[in-house]
Design a protein around this motif. Structure first.
Motif, mmCIF file in Angstrom:
data_model
loop_
_atom_site.group_PDB
_atom_site.id
_atom_site.type_symbol
_atom_site.label_atom_id
_atom_site.label_comp_id
_atom_site.label_asym_id
_atom_site.label_seq_id
_atom_site.Cartn_x
_atom_site.Cartn_y
_atom_site.Cartn_z
ATOM 1 N N ALA A 33 0.833 -1.219 0.000
ATOM 2 C CA ALA A 33 0.000 0.000 0.000
ATOM 3 C C ALA A 33 0.861 1.259 0.000
ATOM 4 N N ALA A 34 1.969 1.209 -0.732
ATOM 5 C CA ALA A 34 2.843 2.365 -0.901
ATOM 6 C C ALA A 34 3.720 2.090 -2.140
ATOM 7 N N PRO A 35 4.047 3.125 -2.920
ATOM 8 C CA PRO A 35 4.812 2.921 -4.163
ATOM 9 C C PRO A 35 6.315 2.885 -3.918
ATOM 10 N N ARG A 40 13.398 1.738 0.345
ATOM 11 C CA ARG A 40 12.446 2.505 1.157
ATOM 12 C C ARG A 40 11.642 1.564 2.062
ATOM 13 N N ILE A 41 11.313 0.372 1.556
ATOM 14 C CA ILE A 41 10.630 -0.620 2.386
ATOM 15 C C ILE A 41 11.523 -1.011 3.561
ATOM 16 N N GLY A 58 9.988 -3.780 -5.961
ATOM 17 C CA GLY A 58 9.584 -2.467 -6.461
ATOM 18 C C GLY A 58 8.844 -2.550 -7.771
ATOM 19 N N TYR A 59 8.262 -1.427 -8.178
ATOM 20 C CA TYR A 59 7.549 -1.376 -9.458
ATOM 21 C C TYR A 59 8.454 -1.754 -10.634
ATOM 22 N N ASP A 96 -0.287 0.900 -5.201
ATOM 23 C CA ASP A 96 -0.912 2.165 -4.844
ATOM 24 C C ASP A 96 -1.389 2.095 -3.390
ATOM 25 N N ASP A 97 -1.878 3.230 -2.876
ATOM 26 C CA ASP A 97 -2.154 3.270 -1.435
ATOM 27 C C ASP A 97 -3.396 2.510 -1.021
#
Length: 369
Positions: A33-35, A40-41, A58-59, A96-97
């Motif tokens: 729920a975060a891009p 960053r995770i 990641g994306y 996405d969130d």
């Protein structure tokens, strides 16, 4: 500890050294729920919470590993580590969130490659987990035991990708244990069908699955449920539907527990539509959009279905079918209500269940509540 050679090693401490060992028998996919990219995770788990997973994707398909796969991570509740020492490997992925977007092509490729490695490294069978402690692959919302108070993670789009792309890719790449066969003489049928654009049968997901389950219970054919029904079709749904088919006089392959057009129509009184709106969402939009700034959308996709139906019925100009249930759309709905015989405050443009279902019946959409 086992470390995936295709991942950046971002080891979390003290968790990596202090948490107990596991024997990995499951893989569970999550959306964070975060891009976020893997680093960053890692920073989030290092600084903000101890509910970490083993991997983050990641994306762009980049993979980070935070804890070795033979050490417990804390994202899976009862699957983290069981009394027999087995546990689940958890894989977070950028989203996405609301956790509603599909995995990107790069994420899909990364998840397949990681799944193949886990299958080969730990002997995890390339199949869908059949129960909360059954070895295999799953997604976080598949079983209530895997979360605290329920979860919608991952969203519908990723659940479909799990069944149709990711797990088949792991099977193909791993050369390991196959997916459950479509039919089995030793257990419930494991195939799916598409009826009127919606899936039914093992692995299907969505409100149409819950609707079938609730109808089966109402018809007296819910004995195989222990905690259902819900929006994921499992063996219990198949067995209950098989009982229902037999009550209609079906036998043999016609009573395999997988819906057909005729039996489904008899159970529900209609064939559900893939175009669905929530009464609660439409009411919220009717109360919110007229007073918001021009073009504001509340549940725009569902609102657009209702607006198009009003336009098709002749109550709204096509140019106002824009996903915003503003004053013109509310007035159009009030006109529709009056056409049904409502008057006064009952024709105020705020949908009610009876009027919205009537509009849906005329224009081919379902109302979910």
């Amino acid at each position: 500890m086992a470390w995936y050679p295709g991942a950046e090693k971002l080891e979390l401490q003290p968790e990596s050294d202090e948490q107990p060992a596991i024997v990995p028998t499951q893989v569970i996919f999550h959306s964070i729920a975060a891009p976020w990219a893997p680093r960053r995770i890692y920073e989030y788990w290092r600084d903000s919470t101890n509910l970490e997973s083993h991997f983050g994707v990641g994306y762009d398909g980049s993979v980070g590993q935070f804890i070795g796969t033979e050490t417990r991570a804390d994202a899976n509740m009862a699957a983290n580590r069981r009394a027999d020492g087995t546990g689940a490997v958890s894989i977070e992925s950028a989203s996405d969130d609301q956790s509603t977007d599909p995995w990107t092509d790069a994420q899909v490729a990364a998840l397949i490659a990681l799944g193949v490695w886990l299958h080969r490294q730990h002997g995890i069978p390339a199949r869908v987990c059949r129960t909360a402690d059954d070895p295999g692959f799953g997604f976080h919302r598949l079983f209530p035991e895997w979360s605290d108070g329920g979860t919608a993670c991952p969203g519908d789009a990723r659940v479909r990708q799990f069944h149709t792309v990711v797990l088949p890719g792991i099977v193909a790449g791993g050369g390991g244990a196959p997916l459950p066969p479509p039919r089995s003489d030793s257990g419930p049928a494991r195939n799916r069908v598409t009826i009127n654009g919606l899936e039914y049968g093992y692995g299907a997901h969505g409100p149409q699955v819950r609707e079938v389950g609730e109808a089966l219970v109402a018809a007296g054919h819910g004995s195989h449920y222990t905690a259902g029904p819900d929006e994921d079709w499992r063996d219990a749904d198949t067995l209950n539907y098989q009982d229902y088919q037999r009550s209609l006089g079906y036998s043999g392959s016609d009573a395999d527990g997988v819906p057909g057009v005729d039996s489904l129509r008899r159970l529900l009184g209609r064939l559900p539509s893939p175009r669905r709106v929530s009464l609660a969402h439409i009411v919220t939009a009717a109360r919110t959009d007229p007073g918001a700034e021009q073009g504001h959308q509340t549940y725009g996709g569902e609102v657009r279905i209702v607006e198009q139906a009003l336009a098709d019925e002749g109550y709204l100009e096509q140019r106002w079918v824009d996903g915003s249930l503003g004053s013109r759309s509310v007035q159009a709905y009030a006109d529709f209500q009056r056409s049904l015989g409502y008057a006064g405050s009952d024709a105020n443009g705020i949908p009610g269940q009876r009027s919205l279902r009537e509009l849906g019946a005329r224009r081919g959409f379902d109302v979910t509540d």
